[in-house]
Motif scaffolding. Sequence first.
Motif, PDB file in Angstrom:
ATOM      1  N   VAL A  58       2.988   5.937  -3.190  1.00 13.85           N
ATOM      2  CA  VAL A  58       4.079   6.702  -3.804  1.00 13.85           C
ATOM      3  C   VAL A  58       4.007   6.585  -5.324  1.00 13.85           C
ATOM      4  O   VAL A  58       4.212   7.568  -6.055  1.00 13.85           O
ATOM      5  CB  VAL A  58       5.440   6.212  -3.275  1.00 13.85           C
ATOM      6  N   SER A  59       3.700   5.386  -5.811  1.00 13.46           N
ATOM      7  CA  SER A  59       3.595   5.183  -7.255  1.00 13.46           C
ATOM      8  C   SER A  59       2.511   6.070  -7.862  1.00 13.46           C
ATOM      9  O   SER A  59       2.697   6.664  -8.930  1.00 13.46           O
ATOM     10  CB  SER A  59       3.301   3.709  -7.537  1.00 13.46           C
ATOM     11  N   LYS A  60       1.373   6.169  -7.179  1.00 15.86           N
ATOM     12  CA  LYS A  60       0.287   7.010  -7.685  1.00 15.86           C
ATOM     13  C   LYS A  60       0.680   8.482  -7.683  1.00 15.86           C
ATOM     14  O   LYS A  60       0.249   9.258  -8.554  1.00 15.86           O
ATOM     15  CB  LYS A  60      -0.980   6.774  -6.867  1.00 15.86           C
ATOM     16  N   ALA A  61       1.505   8.878  -6.716  1.00 14.31           N
ATOM     17  CA  ALA A  61       2.006  10.253  -6.729  1.00 14.31           C
ATOM     18  C   ALA A  61       2.803  10.506  -8.004  1.00 14.31           C
ATOM     19  O   ALA A  61       2.726  11.593  -8.599  1.00 14.31           O
ATOM     20  CB  ALA A  61       2.875  10.509  -5.496  1.00 14.31           C
TER      21      ALA A  61
ATOM     22  N   LEU B 220       0.830  -1.204   0.000  1.00 14.08           N
ATOM     23  CA  LEU B 220       0.000   0.000   0.000  1.00 14.08           C
ATOM     24  C   LEU B 220       0.867   1.258   0.000  1.00 14.08           C
ATOM     25  O   LEU B 220       0.532   2.255  -0.651  1.00 14.08           O
ATOM     26  CB  LEU B 220      -0.923   0.004   1.216  1.00 14.08           C
ATOM     27  N   MET B 221       1.983   1.224   0.733  1.00 16.36           N
ATOM     28  CA  MET B 221       2.893   2.375   0.740  1.00 16.36           C
ATOM     29  C   MET B 221       3.509   2.593  -0.637  1.00 16.36           C
ATOM     30  O   MET B 221       3.558   3.723  -1.136  1.00 16.36           O
ATOM     31  CB  MET B 221       3.988   2.166   1.785  1.00 16.36           C
ATOM     32  N   PHE B 222       3.999   1.514  -1.221  1.00 17.65           N
ATOM     33  CA  PHE B 222       4.573   1.615  -2.564  1.00 17.65           C
ATOM     34  C   PHE B 222       3.529   2.154  -3.537  1.00 17.65           C
ATOM     35  O   PHE B 222       3.824   3.018  -4.372  1.00 17.65           O
ATOM     36  CB  PHE B 222       5.068   0.241  -3.026  1.00 17.65           C
ATOM     37  N   ASP B 223       2.306   1.646  -3.420  1.00 17.63           N
ATOM     38  CA  ASP B 223       1.246   2.051  -4.335  1.00 17.63           C
ATOM     39  C   ASP B 223       0.924   3.531  -4.180  1.00 17.63           C
ATOM     40  O   ASP B 223       0.686   4.231  -5.167  1.00 17.63           O
ATOM     41  CB  ASP B 223      -0.003   1.200  -4.082  1.00 17.63           C
TER      42      ASP B 223
ATOM     43  N   VAL C  55      11.851   1.671  -1.281  1.00 21.23           N
ATOM     44  CA  VAL C  55      10.682   2.141  -2.039  1.00 21.23           C
ATOM     45  C   VAL C  55      10.988   3.478  -2.694  1.00 21.23           C
ATOM     46  O   VAL C  55      10.842   3.643  -3.917  1.00 21.23           O
ATOM     47  CB  VAL C  55       9.441   2.265  -1.123  1.00 21.23           C
ATOM     48  N   THR C  56      11.409   4.442  -1.901  1.00 16.24           N
ATOM     49  CA  THR C  56      11.646   5.782  -2.452  1.00 16.24           C
ATOM     50  C   THR C  56      12.885   5.822  -3.339  1.00 16.24           C
ATOM     51  O   THR C  56      12.919   6.552  -4.334  1.00 16.24           O
ATOM     52  CB  THR C  56      11.738   6.811  -1.319  1.00 16.24           C
ATOM     53  N   GLU C  57      13.884   5.016  -3.011  1.00 17.83           N
ATOM     54  CA  GLU C  57      15.070   4.950  -3.875  1.00 17.83           C
ATOM     55  C   GLU C  57      14.706   4.408  -5.243  1.00 17.83           C
ATOM     56  O   GLU C  57      15.250   4.841  -6.274  1.00 17.83           O
ATOM     57  CB  GLU C  57      16.135   4.069  -3.220  1.00 17.83           C
ATOM     58  N   SER C  58      13.762   3.451  -5.291  1.00 19.44           N
ATOM     59  CA  SER C  58      13.396   2.826  -6.570  1.00 19.44           C
ATOM     60  C   SER C  58      12.763   3.813  -7.536  1.00 19.44           C
ATOM     61  O   SER C  58      12.733   3.577  -8.738  1.00 19.44           O
ATOM     62  CB  SER C  58      12.450   1.645  -6.329  1.00 19.44           C
ATOM     63  N   PHE C  59      12.231   4.925  -7.026  1.00 16.60           N
ATOM     64  CA  PHE C  59      11.652   5.955  -7.879  1.00 16.60           C
ATOM     65  C   PHE C  59      12.663   7.055  -8.227  1.00 16.60           C
ATOM     66  O   PHE C  59      12.292   8.062  -8.842  1.00 16.60           O
ATOM     67  CB  PHE C  59      10.426   6.575  -7.196  1.00 16.60           C
ATOM     68  N   GLY C  60      13.898   6.849  -7.826  1.00 17.21           N
ATOM     69  CA  GLY C  60      14.947   7.807  -8.171  1.00 17.21           C
ATOM     70  C   GLY C  60      14.982   9.035  -7.299  1.00 17.21           C
ATOM     71  O   GLY C  60      15.599  10.044  -7.672  1.00 17.21           O
ATOM     72  N   MET C  61      14.341   8.987  -6.135  1.00 20.85           N
ATOM     73  CA  MET C  61      14.363  10.153  -5.247  1.00 20.85           C
ATOM     74  C   MET C  61      15.748  10.345  -4.635  1.00 20.85           C
ATOM     75  O   MET C  61      16.523   9.402  -4.506  1.00 20.85           O
ATOM     76  CB  MET C  61      13.361   9.963  -4.105  1.00 20.85           C
TER      77      MET C  61
ATOM     78  N   PRO D 200       3.081  21.461  -1.632  1.00 17.21           N
ATOM     79  CA  PRO D 200       1.654  21.388  -1.287  1.00 17.21           C
ATOM     80  C   PRO D 200       1.129  19.967  -1.149  1.00 17.21           C
ATOM     81  O   PRO D 200       0.061  19.749  -0.581  1.00 17.21           O
ATOM     82  CB  PRO D 200       0.978  22.102  -2.462  1.00 17.21           C
ATOM     83  N   ASP D 201       1.878  18.985  -1.667  1.00 12.94           N
ATOM     84  CA  ASP D 201       1.426  17.589  -1.650  1.00 12.94           C
ATOM     85  C   ASP D 201       2.389  16.705  -0.854  1.00 12.94           C
ATOM     86  O   ASP D 201       2.602  15.543  -1.174  1.00 12.94           O
ATOM     87  CB  ASP D 201       1.278  17.060  -3.074  1.00 12.94           C
ATOM     88  N   PHE D 202       2.960  17.267   0.193  1.00 17.50           N
ATOM     89  CA  PHE D 202       3.906  16.552   1.046  1.00 17.50           C
ATOM     90  C   PHE D 202       3.230  15.324   1.653  1.00 17.50           C
ATOM     91  O   PHE D 202       2.092  15.381   2.125  1.00 17.50           O
ATOM     92  CB  PHE D 202       4.396  17.478   2.165  1.00 17.50           C
ATOM     93  N   MET D 203       3.946  14.174   1.641  1.00 13.97           N
ATOM     94  CA  MET D 203       3.418  12.917   2.185  1.00 13.97           C
ATOM     95  C   MET D 203       4.090  12.606   3.522  1.00 13.97           C
ATOM     96  O   MET D 203       5.263  12.227   3.556  1.00 13.97           O
ATOM     97  CB  MET D 203       3.659  11.756   1.218  1.00 13.97           C
ATOM     98  N   LEU D 204       3.361  12.751   4.607  1.00 16.51           N
ATOM     99  CA  LEU D 204       3.835  12.333   5.914  1.00 16.51           C
ATOM    100  C   LEU D 204       3.475  10.861   6.064  1.00 16.51           C
ATOM    101  O   LEU D 204       2.356  10.503   6.452  1.00 16.51           O
ATOM    102  CB  LEU D 204       3.195  13.168   7.025  1.00 16.51           C
ATOM    103  N   MET D 205       4.417   9.987   5.731  1.00 13.04           N
ATOM    104  CA  MET D 205       4.170   8.545   5.753  1.00 13.04           C
ATOM    105  C   MET D 205       4.321   8.034   7.184  1.00 13.04           C
ATOM    106  O   MET D 205       5.395   8.167   7.791  1.00 13.04           O
ATOM    107  CB  MET D 205       5.131   7.831   4.810  1.00 13.04           C
TER     108      MET D 205
END
Length: 418
Positions: free
Chosen positions: A100-103, A95-98, A136-142, A201-206
């Motif tokens: 971030v992916s949707k973002a 669900l977390m990956f999903d 997770v976040t590394e996989s998106f190149g962050m 404006p769309d900061f994600m506090l996970m």
Amino acid sequence: ERQAEYAALCRTHQEQKALGLELNMARGKPGREQLDMVMEMYNIPLTADDFITDGIDARNYGYVAGIPIARKLFADLLGCKPSQVIAGGNSSLELMFDAVSKAYTHGLLHSEKPWGRLDRVKWLCPVPGYDRHFKVTESFGMELIPVTMTENGPDMDQVERLIRDPEVRGMWNVPKYSNPTGIIYSDETIRRLAAMKPAAPDFMLMWDNAYCVHELEGDFVPFPDILSLCAEYGNADMVYEFASTSKITFPGAGIACGAVSEANVEYFKNLLNIQIISYDKMNQLRHVRFLKNKEGVLAHMAKHRRRLVPCFDAVKTAFNEELTPCGDIAHWTNPKGGYFISLYVMPGCAKRVAQLCKDCGLTLTGAGSAYPYHKDPDDAHLRIAPTYPSLDEVETASDLLCVCVRLAAVEKLLAENA
């Protein structure tokens, strides 16, 4: 004296190596005894009518946010409203990956555009932290930015300075019995996080509340409802809370949830309705029939605790007896809950300790895993997971680990004085 100690430790290490052990304290997995105590779930008799709850037939399509009784169970555990919960499949990490992916693909409720169209995305990572979060976040190149963990949670002065950068779009958190340090965020830290005003404006506090009911000592420790706190400070849509039954029932066949504002529930439901027709409502129903309610969950967790406490005590006893007399070559956490002990060895020795253990058949989580890009600047941290092996195996593994810690330390001291 050091030369003599080195020679003795080398002999002991070789003897342990010759045993051909296969031990694993790498991942925070329940042991077989814990899984066996959940098998009763499959002994609950169900008739055809029992599959219908709140007018919903759990065997059929539909209800992408999950069946109401599953949403209520998670809401009761987290202290939020059922309308803020999406009950999903077996994995909160999915669900977390999903999310971030949707973002990246669609953007979030307050995104100017999908993150995939941004030049750069940065993410805050309290360290030591959970390696799978970072992956997770590394996989998106962050760009992953370490934030120092204190005894009260992440260093909020650092956090409040870093979120002024509009490229910083999110932050990982494990607020109760944090992985891997066992820290519980203080009320002040949680309020400061809820009150943040990020430039993005769309900061994600996970908010990964994976260990919200996982006490090792004493009674259940209540925690604030982060959704209500964020709403109080005008940040209702900023927080994304997650939990699961992975270390309550079956890690591979449990149920998970995401808890967000009602506005975010509707936003994600619209996307999920394209992605899936429904999660496994039969499994959700099985879990609620078995666990029943919050009181049932806490009673079940007491059974887990009786099995886990001796394993944690065995590790700490070995450390106290075998490492404490050696001076300042190591220190460790004394968690009151969760699934891990953080061991800090002499700087520059963690990778060597892990290799020495591996040579003798003991697998640990890779040194540096608790830091972004596996880069522990001190090469000192090791995450110890005493939950999966039997108590006898934990005792054997702990003794072996202590030998490896001492051997690595003596090697370093001799090299420095050569």
